[in-house]
Write an enzyme that holds these catalytic residues in place. Structure first.
Site, mmCIF file in Angstrom:
data_model
loop_
_atom_site.group_PDB
_atom_site.id
_atom_site.type_symbol
_atom_site.label_atom_id
_atom_site.label_comp_id
_atom_site.label_asym_id
_atom_site.label_seq_id
_atom_site.Cartn_x
_atom_site.Cartn_y
_atom_site.Cartn_z
ATOM 1 N N TRP A 269 -0.047 -44.688 -30.471
ATOM 2 C CA TRP A 269 -0.353 -46.101 -30.700
ATOM 3 C C TRP A 269 0.217 -46.567 -32.042
ATOM 4 C CZ3 TRP A 269 -3.348 -42.888 -27.839
ATOM 5 C CH2 TRP A 269 -3.856 -43.367 -26.641
ATOM 6 N N CYS A 304 -3.011 -46.435 -22.723
ATOM 7 C CA CYS A 304 -4.043 -46.329 -21.686
ATOM 8 C C CYS A 304 -3.528 -46.593 -20.275
ATOM 9 C CB CYS A 304 -5.227 -47.243 -22.007
ATOM 10 S SG CYS A 304 -4.923 -49.011 -21.791
ATOM 11 N N HIS A 363 -8.588 -52.388 -21.609
ATOM 12 C CA HIS A 363 -8.475 -50.937 -21.473
ATOM 13 C C HIS A 363 -8.412 -50.596 -19.993
ATOM 14 C CE1 HIS A 363 -8.740 -46.716 -22.069
ATOM 15 N NE2 HIS A 363 -9.964 -46.601 -21.600
ATOM 16 N N ASP A 386 -11.282 -41.295 -16.702
ATOM 17 C CA ASP A 386 -10.425 -41.876 -17.729
ATOM 18 C C ASP A 386 -9.723 -40.749 -18.478
ATOM 19 O OD1 ASP A 386 -9.203 -43.377 -19.684
ATOM 20 O OD2 ASP A 386 -11.025 -44.409 -20.347
ATOM 21 N N TYR A 546 -3.023 -53.754 -29.082
ATOM 22 C CA TYR A 546 -3.948 -54.143 -28.012
ATOM 23 C C TYR A 546 -5.277 -53.404 -28.117
ATOM 24 C CZ TYR A 546 -3.611 -49.912 -25.098
ATOM 25 O OH TYR A 546 -3.702 -48.630 -24.608
#
Length: 700
Positions: A269, A304, A363, A386, A546
């Site tokens: 990220w 994600c 997400h 997840d 984000y």
């Protein structure tokens, strides 16, 4: 030769027939022309043959037989003479794993007679001349994976068994069409979407300005099934656990990220993707999975939606119904409570040092469908899993499976990780002011900001489906209050501040702005008091990822109308081009604090994608809309059943200039699909384009 001679047999791999005293082997060649002998075995594995059609596996680009458990498939065995059921005895054997054992379900003999059956049912479907068609029904809870098949015949001298022939290997998958399977889904439209559909739409942006990202799951592409099985091998998952969808999905949620087990994808990220592929550049899962399986190394990079998309491919490929879900304004709570704490300093700015909780603009995670025999009745069905590495669960970065029903009804003690997902959709946003002495005072609580909307793709359509009501009751309802009270009983703390409601509302209007545009931002105040009100207000603007993490601040103003010049934000813009505005005001007459937050996702230019069916060509066109050059540009394109992933590199695209890239393609199958393309470079991320494609049978 079809047979093993001078054969050493592991007793664990052998079966004994009724009346025999043990297992016998042939130690030298003995003419057996009068006894049953096997000439050939036909797996009936062609894409147009009954097995793949009935098991809905004809779309797999594979030369092997692929079937679904709990459902009969057929093999055709040719003998040297007609089969005599009264005197001849044979069995079809299936083995999986490195040390097959009957007691562990990794060695399964299948017999053709009703008198003798194993966990897999067998029967003679047809016997004509020298050929017997054998029907085999794998157990509905059997191990999922790649099996070797043998045929064994009883003779007076012992058991003769065919040699291993890789063409007789077969794959057994989960079966959502099988009523006895743990992943049975009694809805054909959902099964078609969540198992058979290769083309996906993943939602992103902000809840009031939703954007779409097309994705090629590619679960039927050549090599993808083997790559998915390799993931389980790499995890050292016991072979005996691979028939349980709960165990498979929990293990896979850890293996899809590389944080603690050298899994599939490396998260990044930071905005620096020098040594890998930018997450925004990927258009499908095939490249990622095949690269991981061939290199045996994690693939760089993911965020994600990439984790969720590749996980979706894994699940659909193995036959577990699954879909990608997007939660807008998703809380990442570092404190283990149901609060997202935002701390403001005396000037109204967010205190970035002391504010540890974050709210992601969106997400993505997955839902998969299965029964949950470990939970009370009613909590099976859709489960959250997840793979994005956020927090550890049982010592590893993973999440789920967590029952969506348990999340909605506040049963956050149920395994696995229901409390974490509950907080992602239910946290309160609490604003605190920090005084000079360091004390914190709550000034506003927003109970509706988090979990604003949960979306997934509509089955059989390209529209979005709002499934927020599957995760939570309506905001402010009696049911919602009851659920939150129940969650508190299980240890989730909530904010108990009883602050008077302000009689002035502060509103930031919705805006649609393109990258590079100048724009005006106005503060709107709504006075509901019936009396005069004076508000001292500030507005703060930041460039954010984000995930809600701030890259840099570009605006702080006390004006009600602010003109924002592109030069103020362009130099610090990060991927996905998100601007975050937070306005804070204090009403002089009452001392009440009013706040408003707005995420503005700047719109990127588009790629133009065109397909000419007659010539089998695909063309991507792009015009650089800026006055400056774009450097280090990668363009990728692919399409389910049309084109495998392709990429092209451009070192420089001058300002206001255009490029055209054309490729020929050979479609793999007829039908409707889409071709998608992406453009990515350090100065401009997340540029996409798609085009519908229809391939007729004559085109193949």
């Amino acid at each position: 030769m079809l047979w093993k001679r001078n054969l050493k047999i592991d007793h664990k791999l052998c079966f004994s027939f009724p009346g025999s005293t043990g297992v016998f082997v042939i130690l030298s060649f003995v003419p057996l022309s009068e006894f049953l002998d096997i000439s050939s075995v036909d797996m009936m594995k062609g894409p147009d043959e009954s097995n793949k059609k009935q098991h809905r596996t004809a779309m797999f680009n594979s030369d092997y037989l692929i079937v679904r458990r709990g459902q009969e498939f057929q093999v055709r065995i040719s003998f040297n003479r007609p089969y005599k059921p009264a005197t001849d005895t044979f069995a079809v054997e299936f083995v999986i794993g490195s040390s097959p054992q009957y007691s562990k379900g990794t060695y399964i003999p299948v017999f053709p007679t009703k008198e003798r059956q194993s966990s897999w049912e067998g029967r003679v479907v047809d016997a004509a001349d020298l050929t017997v068609t054998m029907g085999v029904t794998p157990a509905a809870n059997c191990i999922v994976g790649k099996y070797h098949m043998y045929v064994a015949v009883k003779t007076p001298f012992g058991i003769r068994r065919t040699r291993w022939d890789k063409s007789q290997d077969l794959y057994v998958l989960f079966n959502p069409w099988g009523p006895d399977d743990a992943v049975f889904l009694d809805d054909e439209s959902e099964r078609q979407e969540c198992v058979m559909t290769e083309m996906g739409i993943i939602y992103h942006g902000s809840y009031d300005d939703i954007a779409e990202r097309n994705w090629n799951y590619g679960q039927f592409n050549y090599g993808v099934l083997d790559a998915c099985l390799y993931i389980m091998d790499r995890s050292d998952m016991p072979i005996t656990n691979r028939g349980d969808p709960m165990k498979v999905t929990r293990k896979a949620s850890a293996m899809l990220n590389s944080r603690d087990d050298d899994g599939v994808l490396v998260g990044n990220w930071s905005g620096d993707y020098t040594y890998g592929v930018a997450p925004t550049s990927w258009t499908g899962s095939t490249d990622i999975l095949l690269t991981y399986a061939s290199s045996k190394m994690p693939v760089s990079f993911a965020q994600c939606w990439v984790y969720a998309a590749v996980f979706n491919t894994f699940l659909r490929c193995l036959g577990i119904p699954s879909r990608v879900v997007t939660n807008f304004f998703s809380a990442h709570d570092n404190d283990g409570n149901l609060k997202t704490d935002i701390i403001l300093d005396e000037s109204g700015r967010i205190d970035r040092v002391r504010t540890r909780d974050t709210i992601w603009n969106y997400h993505c995670w997955n839902e998969c469908y299965m029964s949950r025999p470990d939970l009370p009745t009613g909590f099976g069905g859709w489960q959250v899993v997840d793979a994005t590495p956020q927090e550890t669960s049982d010592g590893m970065y993973r999440c789920g499976p967590a029952s969506v029903q348990a999340i909605k009804h506040g049963h956050i003690c149920f395994p696995f990780d229901a409390a974490f997902v509950f907080a992602e959709v239910n946290s309160d946003v609490v604003f605190y002011t920090r005084s000079k002495d360091g004390s914190l005072e709550p000034v506003k609580v927003n109970r509706t900001h988090v979990g604003r909307m949960v979306l997934t793709k509509t089955p059989g359509d390209v529209t979005r489906r709002d499934i927020t009501d599957q995760y939570k009751f309506p905001e402010g309802s009696t049911e919602e209050r009851t659920v939150l009270e129940k969650a508190e009983q299980y240890g989730c703390g909530r904010d108990k501040s009883d602050l008077p409601e302000a009689d002035v509302d502060l509103v930031l209007p919705a805006m649609e702005i393109s990258v590079g545009d100048d724009f005006e931002l106005s503060l709107e105040f709504v006075n509901r008091s019936g009396e005069r009100r004076t508000v001292d207000a500030y507005i703060n603007g930041s460039v954010v990822y984000y995930t809600g993490v701030t890259s840099s601040e570009f605006l702080f103003s006390v004006k009600e109308l602010v003109e924002v010049k592109s030069k103020r934000y362009m130099k610090s813009l990060v991927e996905q081009a998100n601007l975050h505005f937070i306005a804070t005001g204090k009403v002089k007459e009452t001392g009440q604090i009013v706040t408003a937050m707005k995420v503005v996702t700047l719109h990127n230019p588009k790629l133009t994608v065109a397909v000419v069916n007659e010539e089998m060509t695909a063309t991507v066109e792009f015009t650089n809309p800026f006055t400056f050059s774009l450097e280090g540009v990668y363009i990728r394109m692919e399409g389910p059943g049309i084109m495998l992933p392709m990429s092209k590199y451009y070192s420089l695209i001058p300002g206001n200039s255009s490029l055209t890239w054309t490729e020929y393609f050979i479609p793999q199958r007829a039908g409707s699909s889409r071709l998608m393309a992406s453009l990515d470079c350090p100065a401009l991320r997340q540029v996409y384009g798609t085009a519908p494609v229809t391939i007729g049978d004559r085109s193949l």
